[in-house]
Design an enzyme around this catalytic site. Sequence first.
Site, PDB file in Angstrom:
ATOM      1  N   GLY A   1       0.832  -1.218   0.000  1.00 36.31           N
ATOM      2  CA  GLY A   1       0.000   0.000   0.000  1.00 36.31           C
ATOM      3  C   GLY A   1       0.858   1.255   0.000  1.00 36.31           C
ATOM      4  N   ASP A   2       1.963   1.226   0.736  1.00 31.80           N
ATOM      5  CA  ASP A   2       2.863   2.396   0.785  1.00 31.80           C
ATOM      6  C   ASP A   2       3.510   2.618  -0.579  1.00 31.80           C
ATOM      7  OD1 ASP A   2       2.229   2.133   3.486  1.00 31.80           O
ATOM      8  OD2 ASP A   2       3.999   0.901   3.857  1.00 31.80           O
TER       9      ASP A   2
HETATM   10  O1  LIG Z   1       1.221  -0.234  12.914  1.00 26.81           O
HETATM   11  P1  LIG Z   1       1.027   0.570  11.643  1.00 26.81           P
HETATM   12  O2  LIG Z   1       1.664   1.912  11.736  1.00 26.81           O
HETATM   13  O3  LIG Z   1      -0.387   0.632  11.192  1.00 26.81           O
HETATM   14  O4  LIG Z   1       1.766  -0.239  10.485  1.00 26.81           O
HETATM   15  C1  LIG Z   1       3.145  -0.487  10.569  1.00 26.81           C
HETATM   16  C2  LIG Z   1       3.554  -1.409   9.441  1.00 26.81           C
HETATM   17  O5  LIG Z   1       2.912  -2.674   9.510  1.00 26.81           O
HETATM   18  O6  LIG Z   1       3.179  -0.807   8.213  1.00 26.81           O
HETATM   19  C3  LIG Z   1       4.202  -0.964   7.238  1.00 26.81           C
HETATM   20  C4  LIG Z   1       3.615  -1.563   6.005  1.00 26.81           C
HETATM   21  O7  LIG Z   1       2.604  -0.753   5.490  1.00 26.81           O
HETATM   22  C5  LIG Z   1       5.283  -1.791   7.894  1.00 26.81           C
HETATM   23  O8  LIG Z   1       6.551  -1.379   7.440  1.00 26.81           O
HETATM   24  C6  LIG Z   1       5.073  -1.586   9.361  1.00 26.81           C
HETATM   25  O9  LIG Z   1       5.553  -2.624  10.164  1.00 26.81           O
END
Ligand SMILES: O=P(O)(O)OC[C@@]1(O)O[C@H](CO)[C@@H](O)[C@@H]1O
Length: 324
Positions: A256-257
């Site tokens: 998604g990122d």
């Molecule tokens: O706990 P959040 O902030 O919702 O998500 C954190 C996370 O799962 O999101 C990224 C993947 O999108 C990972 O790099 C990271 O570990």
Amino acid sequence: MFLTVTCNPALDWMMRLPAFAEGVTNRSAADDLSYGGKGVNVATMLHRFGQDACASGFIAGTTGTALVEGVEAAGVPCDFVRLDAGQTRINVKMKRPRADGSLEETEINGCGPAVDPVAIATLRRRIERLGSDDCLVLSGSLAPGCPADLYADLAAAAAEHGARCVVDTTGAALTEALAARPFLVKPNNHELAELAGCDAADEVAVVAAARDLARAGARFVLVSCGAAGALLVDAKGLIARGAAPAGALVNSVGAGDSMVAGFLAGLAGASLPGCESLCPGADDAVYALRLGLAAGSATAFSPSLASAGQVSDLLPVTFVKPCN
Ligand SMILES: O=P(O)(O)OC[C@@]1(O)O[C@H](CO)[C@@H](O)[C@@H]1O
């Protein structure tokens, strides 16, 4: 410049397990470390697309030092605010083959260190230095100690200085940030379905829910739908729909990122090596969706965040249809 903010970044510890059982010692077959948190991933991918990106947010302890060293070693400048106590979290991502050959992914995300008001004020001052050529990307969950309206406040600070703002989070942090009129929000279809109380597979209902977010303040709503692709919606409705290219899921962490980074780079007119003819120039939302989809898919098909070359391989076979 793109400034990404990750309130709760993480060392992502990826483990491949042949099998898993509760209540006993399990052993992995392979491990890998990546430097993550949603905004860190967005900054890394923007950098791979040749964009000027800086990763910011809060770090703490020796794990925080390791995270900054790792991100900077990959060529991405960092400007994190250091917290006085605690440790940047370590998130465990377990992958295990199912009997049918598909991949089961289980995540254990840490809670992360508590953020204090002084650190928040320091971050806010950095955001106040942004200008009209800049874009602030607020990504991921809020850390302990962060007020629920933190993203709304930071987005408003960016807007006051003329910077664009992107918000990729869920729940109240997302809905509160809409008041600052972000340029882009990126819920997935499940998050939208939960907000709207509809079925995530019902495209009409998902588009209506996305349109509501746009009417509440977001310029664009980018809806990621996993293997089903992505939708781009504004206050009038569906702008474009894209199908994800074919491929086998290897890793959904950061997909998604990567889509957010691809969309933003695409909108900035970034072209990828070997795909220059596919780039129509800046401010083309349909191309931005195409690059976003290709980037998200390339990461999903690789063990970690995709390289620019892996995204280039998928861009020609990623198809997006304008809808109006
Ligand atoms: O706990 P959040 O902030 O919702 O998500 C954190 C996370 O799962 O999101 C990224 C993947 O999108 C990972 O790099 C990271 O570990």
